[in-house]
Design a protein around this motif. Structure first.
Motif, PDB file in Angstrom:
ATOM      1  N   GLN A 110     -15.567  -1.402  -4.670  1.00 39.54           N
ATOM      2  CA  GLN A 110     -14.513  -2.182  -5.307  1.00 39.54           C
ATOM      3  C   GLN A 110     -13.188  -2.149  -4.553  1.00 39.54           C
ATOM      4  OE1 GLN A 110     -14.195  -3.182  -9.188  1.00 39.54           O
ATOM      5  NE2 GLN A 110     -15.667  -1.746 -10.021  1.00 39.54           N
ATOM      6  N   ILE A 111     -13.231  -1.679  -3.355  1.00 37.90           N
ATOM      7  CA  ILE A 111     -11.996  -1.650  -2.568  1.00 37.90           C
ATOM      8  C   ILE A 111     -11.786  -3.012  -1.916  1.00 37.90           C
ATOM      9  CG2 ILE A 111     -10.930  -0.663  -0.498  1.00 37.90           C
ATOM     10  CD1 ILE A 111     -10.772   1.242  -2.782  1.00 37.90           C
ATOM     11  N   ALA A 137      -7.362  -5.629   1.737  1.00 38.36           N
ATOM     12  CA  ALA A 137      -6.072  -5.050   2.141  1.00 38.36           C
ATOM     13  C   ALA A 137      -6.100  -3.530   1.991  1.00 38.36           C
ATOM     14  CB  ALA A 137      -4.951  -5.647   1.300  1.00 38.36           C
ATOM     15  N   ASP A 138      -6.672  -3.070   0.894  1.00 39.62           N
ATOM     16  CA  ASP A 138      -6.748  -1.620   0.691  1.00 39.62           C
ATOM     17  C   ASP A 138      -7.686  -0.976   1.706  1.00 39.62           C
ATOM     18  OD1 ASP A 138      -4.940  -1.484  -1.290  1.00 39.62           O
ATOM     19  OD2 ASP A 138      -6.387  -1.504  -2.943  1.00 39.62           O
ATOM     20  N   ARG A 189      -5.768  -0.496   4.767  1.00 39.31           N
ATOM     21  CA  ARG A 189      -4.815   0.608   4.622  1.00 39.31           C
ATOM     22  C   ARG A 189      -5.527   1.956   4.687  1.00 39.31           C
ATOM     23  NH1 ARG A 189      -1.744  -2.319  -0.090  1.00 39.31           N
ATOM     24  NH2 ARG A 189      -0.478  -3.677   1.194  1.00 39.31           N
ATOM     25  N   LEU A 190      -6.670   2.016   4.059  1.00 40.33           N
ATOM     26  CA  LEU A 190      -7.410   3.282   4.059  1.00 40.33           C
ATOM     27  C   LEU A 190      -7.939   3.606   5.460  1.00 40.33           C
ATOM     28  CD1 LEU A 190      -9.203   2.847   0.638  1.00 40.33           C
ATOM     29  CD2 LEU A 190      -7.616   4.687   1.222  1.00 40.33           C
ATOM     30  N   ASP A 235      -3.517  -5.338  -4.683  1.00 46.14           N
ATOM     31  CA  ASP A 235      -3.789  -4.181  -3.814  1.00 46.14           C
ATOM     32  C   ASP A 235      -2.957  -2.990  -4.263  1.00 46.14           C
ATOM     33  OD1 ASP A 235      -1.345  -5.110  -3.100  1.00 46.14           O
ATOM     34  OD2 ASP A 235      -1.823  -5.473  -1.007  1.00 46.14           O
ATOM     35  N   SER A 236      -3.206  -1.893  -3.622  1.00 48.22           N
ATOM     36  CA  SER A 236      -2.577  -0.648  -4.039  1.00 48.22           C
ATOM     37  C   SER A 236      -1.236  -0.480  -3.328  1.00 48.22           C
ATOM     38  CB  SER A 236      -3.475   0.516  -3.661  1.00 48.22           C
ATOM     39  OG  SER A 236      -3.558   0.584  -2.246  1.00 48.22           O
ATOM     40  N   ALA A 290       1.964   0.695   2.390  1.00 49.47           N
ATOM     41  CA  ALA A 290       1.011   1.602   3.026  1.00 49.47           C
ATOM     42  C   ALA A 290       1.655   2.949   3.336  1.00 49.47           C
ATOM     43  CB  ALA A 290       0.485   0.980   4.310  1.00 49.47           C
ATOM     44  N   MET A 339      -1.887   7.447  -2.841  1.00 42.70           N
ATOM     45  CA  MET A 339      -1.858   6.025  -3.164  1.00 42.70           C
ATOM     46  C   MET A 339      -2.284   5.799  -4.610  1.00 42.70           C
ATOM     47  SD  MET A 339      -3.747   4.813   0.351  1.00 42.70           S
ATOM     48  CE  MET A 339      -3.683   3.057   0.101  1.00 42.70           C
ATOM     49  N   LEU A 365      -4.456   3.996  -6.073  1.00 41.45           N
ATOM     50  CA  LEU A 365      -5.661   3.210  -5.816  1.00 41.45           C
ATOM     51  C   LEU A 365      -6.326   2.814  -7.127  1.00 41.45           C
ATOM     52  CD1 LEU A 365      -7.482   5.051  -2.894  1.00 41.45           C
ATOM     53  CD2 LEU A 365      -6.671   2.698  -2.883  1.00 41.45           C
ATOM     54  N   GLU A 366      -6.758   1.577  -7.167  1.00 43.09           N
ATOM     55  CA  GLU A 366      -7.492   1.116  -8.345  1.00 43.09           C
ATOM     56  C   GLU A 366      -8.822   0.560  -7.866  1.00 43.09           C
ATOM     57  OE1 GLU A 366      -4.664  -1.615  -9.925  1.00 43.09           O
ATOM     58  OE2 GLU A 366      -3.595  -0.085 -11.078  1.00 43.09           O
ATOM     59  N   ASP A 367      -9.852   1.341  -8.033  1.00 44.79           N
ATOM     60  CA  ASP A 367     -11.174   0.869  -7.623  1.00 44.79           C
ATOM     61  C   ASP A 367     -12.226   1.163  -8.688  1.00 44.79           C
ATOM     62  OD1 ASP A 367     -11.089   3.582  -7.300  1.00 44.79           O
ATOM     63  OD2 ASP A 367     -12.119   3.629  -5.378  1.00 44.79           O
ATOM     64  N   ARG A 418      -6.680  -6.351 -12.800  1.00 47.61           N
ATOM     65  CA  ARG A 418      -6.308  -6.565 -11.399  1.00 47.61           C
ATOM     66  C   ARG A 418      -7.225  -7.643 -10.847  1.00 47.61           C
ATOM     67  NH1 ARG A 418      -9.983  -4.201  -7.726  1.00 47.61           N
ATOM     68  NH2 ARG A 418     -11.313  -2.600  -8.651  1.00 47.61           N
TER      69      ARG A 418
END
Lengths: 518, 557
Positions: A213-214, A217-218, A221-222, B51-52, B105, B195, B197-199, B555
């Motif tokens: 689910q990433i 953009a994330d 970044r990761l 995004d995060s 970031a 971060m 983060l939302e996943d 989201r």
């Protein structure tokens, strides 16, 4: 807490193996963390027996009078450049065919002068290590601008606080470098903890990044985050290595007990050997520690002595070498005796001396190669470590093709391998047995190449030595190259402009990769 | 651009903007629920969350403090200087677009800071009985106990239930090394710590419905800039963050806490572009007349106190926020400025035209000797009306030659000089919409003091001339149908409040502040709701709704 000698050895030589190799270690170093360049010169008092020092001639001809061959890590190069060089064989430059030095093989070399004999006038020339000590090689003054050591006597000096400060033993040098050896630096345990944490965290970052689910953009970044953590881990490892190498290497009990006078007593020769062995090792470890800690960037070691005793042709390295390879043939008392002594016990004894000293030099180079520098390369990679003498062979006193070993590349500025610059016709037609080869490169160009590789601006070295660039060219009266059809002229071999200023400032072609002529 | 930079750009040089190439501003026409049909599509709610972002410096501090507990509070304080300043905390960095000034970031500087800080924090924590007990593992450290500790600590650090497989991997490392510090540190080096983060959650069409823990994180970081507290955590565990009402209860509770109130103060300071650091120059203004640094310090306290008063004590509306005349001076200088006697910080009624958060000393203080007419005009356009205003572009236009006689302040008031310097047609394409708003505030000097004269000082810093103040402003161009002429600053505030733009801008600014990003088309539902609330509801309700609304559950996929 004083670190034990064993701790140091393990730290320097073993930790590269003990710590898992991470991909980050091989990544390109950050430009803002370029490691300082260093210069180490190890000078033997005499030349080398060429037939045992060099490997066979390289077959790859890359230019007029230029042959080249590369070595692989693990290669044993020659009987003298033996096993201790093997781990760093791929980082070595073996130069053959560099000659015409302006120095004096005993006391007056260009790279790092030896001690002046009593009664002789002081030197007036600036040797290269002194020049470097005052150059932009130092962006900020270190504790010691030069460390100089003579293994035979244990004497030397370090240049600190603007003056040369002598010491009289390896023990004294050790105490000078590590005056408060009981101070514990807890940085290393901290770094170890952080490294462990990073090693644990890194796979987790990958798992998060690759999660279903990433978003894009994330994910990007990761990936960047992962890269930054990996880079940080690499820097930590480099730092830890430096700190380990920096740490007090300890002092061998044998060295601490002092050299005594064993060399004068045949029945205690084994004690002398034990001391000499420990002295070389200690000096090598002190050298690596001083370089890794940035206590100094210039080290000059006079490895002039194996420690021969009465009954082994004198008391210095010079004597047994010279009196074995020359003057031994009764049919030609004034000529060389290379063929005469080949395979004899005498030669075996001298060879043992050469191998001993060279072995210690190889060990020093390998030690330097085990320390990771600030930019992720090794201490050796960013350095130039010279081993040789401004004298060619083990028999006569000439400088037509001086044995030169350079380890490291000053960060990639020189191309390692075996470089043979000898004048092609000479070896086939030689009649002078004192030397089997004549070089086509002059020694001044070797020195200039070192300067360029170390990144010194031309103005820092061309004004010394009479304004003709660093190094002069001595054309001796003995300069006659015999051959069946007569002598070759100086110009035929070196070119007619070799003594001109511009020619002296050249770098050695092919070997120096930058190509600049200053 | 900061207000100071803006001033330099707009007023210290002759105007010659290239308006043809790049229109310097446009008046945004926001959706007005009463006047136009709603543009809100409920299916798009929350889709602007794409995004995060990383934690801010303040969030790092609050998160670490909460995580390591009181016994290691000092250790956290010592670590904070390692973290880089935020762009919006640095005076030189433009503030006008606050959300954009926050890189989302993690930077290399953050990674370095986190490694250093976490190394020491983890070392201390691993040997701190209070910390160990807090996470359920008092000494001695045994495997089962360490497992409990890591499970609890990782959950709080990552703000979600601990992944058992990950925990098992960590425990194997414990078995090998027994190094608890490195395990704690590894937890902090995860991106789940640094971060937001939302996943998690479940996909629903083009959107993802967040997990309860992710909702809890949104609530707490928006309300108090820190991780969920125990009550919020429990609510997430119990699945009690499913409705807006459930969320609202926690938002109200958190906003009313000291951390929440501080967050509210920061919002209003941010909205009014109050930056204590960039106004250090106030000490040079009106040399020797007053201790301006002291005045500004007290003005800041007065501003914060006023915000608390309107939001929490008065439970006032947006109108109250802009019109209430209550002041809280704690110094003789500020009391004099407001024309009151007492200076003990107690509430008083200003006898000067000062009112609300706009006509308040902290907002009006400009840091220069002359009143910052253009600066104020730009500020009102951008921050109070949310008009988009591009940067001045001086290329391509040849300005008219200035006649020094018209710039002589001993002869002309500042208003006239500004009008003269921006007289060119090219300049007026922008300044026609900037200058009038600034002219209306001319009754306040650059120290925020009410005045009837524009005083001029000579080279010796002595008063050399004085001009009558003119505050009438025409062609305000606030919005179609709005009042276009005013005679005073007070009337300007009335005109602003009569428009929908100020109220819409309040909601928009709040959204940007919470989300730390620009608003987008998918925010229209929330913006409409906020505009409506800004007309009739209390500021408190507006603030609560800024977090507790339907968007918080979603989201973009």
């Amino acid at each position: 807490m004083q670190r034990g000698r064993r701790h140091f050895i393990r730290g320097v030589a073993g930790s590269m193996l003990a710590i898992p190799f991470l991909p980050s270690l091989s990544r390109t170093a950050r430009a803002d963390e370029a490691s300082p360049k260093r210069f180490v010169s190890i000078r033997s008092l005499y030349g080398q027996p060429e037939q045992l020092f060099y490997p066979g001639r390289p077959s790859n001809e890359v230019g007029d009078h230029v042959r080249h061959q590369t070595f692989a890590a693990g290669d044993v190069i020659s009987p003298i450049l033996g096993e201790t060089f093997a781990p760093v064989a791929h980082k070595l430059s073996i130069l053959r065919g560099v000659g015409l030095c302006s120095g004096d093989h005993n006391n007056h070399t260009m790279l790092a002068p030896g001690p002046r004999p009593e009664g002789q006038p002081p030197r007036t020339r600036t040797s290269m290590d002194e020049l470097l000590a005052q150059s932009s090689l130092y962006d900020s003054p270190p504790p010691h601008r030069i460390l100089r050591a003579q293994v035979r006597t244990g004497h030397g000096y370090s240049w600190r606080d603007g003056q040369r400060q002598p010491y009289d033993s390896v023990v004294a040098l050790y105490r000078r470098l590590f005056p408060s050896s009981d101070v514990e630096d807890d940085a290393t345990p901290r770094d170890l903890q952080a490294q462990r944490a990073l090693n644990l965290a890194l796979p987790g970052v990958e798992r998060v990044r690759d999660g279903r689910q990433i978003g894009r953009a994330d994910r990007e970044r990761l990936s960047n985050y992962l890269q930054m953590l990996s880079d940080a881990e690499r820097r930590l490892e480099a730092r830890r290595q430096r700190l380990l190498a920096c740490s007090d290497p300890g002092l061998s009990g044998t060295v601490a007990a002092g050299p005594g006078n064993h060399e004068r007593h045949a029945d205690r020769y084994h004690l002398y050997l034990e001391w000499k062995n420990a002295a070389y090792d200690t000096l090598a470890e002190l050298t690596v520690a001083a370089l890794a800690c940035d206590m100094t960037r210039v080290v000059s070691i006079s490895a002039s002595d194996f420690g021969s005793r009465h009954g082994e042709n004198g008391s210095t390295f010079h004597q047994p070498s010279h009196w074995t390879y020359q003057h031994r043939d009764p049919s030609d008392p004034g000529g060389d005796s290379i063929a005469f002594v080949r395979g004899s016990d005498e030669e075996a004894r001298v060879l043992r001396m050469y191998r001993f000293v060279a072995g210690k030099v190889g060990r020093l180079m390998s030690l330097m190669d085990s320390v990771v520098d600030a930019d992720g390369s090794t201490l050796l990679d960013g350095s130039l470590v010279y081993f040789g003498n401004e004298l060619s062979g083990a028999a006569g006193h000439h400088d037509y093709s001086m044995p030169i070993v350079v380890a490291g590349t000053a960060g990639g500025r020189i191309q390692p391998g075996y470089w043979d610059f000898t004048f092609s016709g000479y070896a086939r037609r030689a009649r002078n047995r004192f030397f089997s080869a004549v070089g086509t490169q002059v020694y001044a160009n070797f020195l200039v190449t070192l300067m360029h590789a170390l990144g010194l601006p031309r103005e820092e070295w061309e004004s010394v030595q009479g304004g003709a660039g660093f190094g002069q060219i001595r054309v001796s009266n003995r300069f006659r190259f015999g051959g069946p059809s007569g002598d070759w002229s100086f110009e035929e071999i070196y070119g007619d402009d070799v003594t001109g200023d511009a020619a002296r400032r050249r770098t050695i072609p092919h070997w120096f990769t930058d190509g600049s002529t200053g | 651009m900061s207000r100071l930079t803006t001033l330099l750009a707009w007023s210290l040089v002759a105007c010659h903007g290239n308006v043809e190439a790049a229109p310097p501003f446009e008046i945004v026409t926001p959706p007005v629920p009463d006047a136009a049909p709603s543009l809100c599509d409920p299916a798009d709610r929350g889709r602007s969350h794409r995004d995060s972002r990383r934690l801010t410096r303040r969030e790092f501090e609050r998160t670490l403090t909460a995580l390591f507990g009181p016994s290691l509070e000092d250790e956290v304080s010592r670590a904070m200087p390692l973290f880089p300043e935020e762009a919006f905390d640095v005076p030189e960095v433009p503030k006008d677009f606050l959300p954009e000034s926050l890189p989302r970031a993690v930077s290399e500087a953050h990674v370095d800071a986190m490694i250093q800080a976490s190394t020491d924090l983890a070392r201390r924590a691993a040997a701190d009985p209070e910390f160990l007990a807090q996470y359920g593992c008092p000494m001695p450290l045994e495997r089962a106990c360490v497992a409990t500790l890591l499970r609890n600590f990782t959950a709080r650090a990552h703000r979600r239930p601990t992944d058992e497989a990950e925990l098992e991997r960590r425990l194997r490392a414990w078995d090998e090394t027994g190094d608890l510090a490195s395990l704690l540190q590894a937890t902090l080096l995860s991106p789940r710590f640094a971060m937001l983060l939302e996943d998690g959650g479940e996909a629903d069409g083009e959107r993802v419905r967040l997990s309860d823990f992710e909702v809890a994180v949104r609530i707490s970081y928006a309300a108090v800039e820190g991780p969920p507290d125990d009550l919020l955590w429990s609510a997430a565990e119990l699945g009690e963050l499913q409705t807006v009402e459930q969320v609202r209860a926690h938002v109200e509770r958190l906003l009313e806490s000291e951390a929440g109130r501080a967050r509210v103060r920061r919002f209003f300071r941010s909205w009014m572009e109050i930056d204590p650091t960039s106004r250090a120059a106030v000490s040079d203004a009106f040399r020797g007349e007053t201790d301006s640094a002291r005045l500004y310090e007290d003005a800041l306290a007065d501003f914060d106190r006023f915000v608390d008063y309107v939001v929490w004590e008065l439970e006032g509306t947006v109108d109250d926020l802009f019109t209430d005349r209550t002041v809280f001076p704690s110094s003789a200088e500020l009391a004099e400025l407001y024309g009151v006697v007492g200076s003990d910080g107690e509430p008083q009624f200003a006898s000067t035209p000062h009112q609300g958060i706009l006509l308040r000393a902290a907002t009006l203080i400009g840091g220069l000797n002359d009143s910052p007419i253009i600066l104020r005009g730009v500020f009102l356009r951008r921050r109070i009306l949310c008009d988009t205003l591009g940067a001045a572009d001086f290329d391509g236009n040849t300005p008219s030659e200035d006649d020094p006689a018209f710039l002589d302040r001993s002869v002309h008031p500042n208003r006239d000089v500004v009008a003269y310097r921006t007289r060119d047609e090219a300049c007026m394409r922008c300044h026609a919409f900037i200058n009038p708003l600034g002219f209306a505030l001319e009754a306040f000097d650059s120290l925020g003091r009410f005045r009837t004269e524009d005083r001029v000082f000579d080279a010796e810093d002595l008063p050399s001339a004085a001009h009558p103040i003119e505050t009438r402003a025409e062609a305000l161009a606030i919005e179609d149908g709005a009042r276009d002429e005013v005679d005073s600053a007070g009337e300007l505030v009335e005109a602003l409040l009569e428009s929908d733009k100020l109220r819409e801008c309040a909601g928009r600014t709040l959204l940007r502040f919470h989300a730390m990003r620009e608003d987008g088309p998918d925010d229209v539902c929330l913006l409409e709701e906020q505009s409506a609330l800004a007309r009739s509801a209390t500021v408190r309700e507006l603030l609560v709704h800024g977090i507790a609304n339907e968007d918080i559950f979603w989201r973009n996929l």
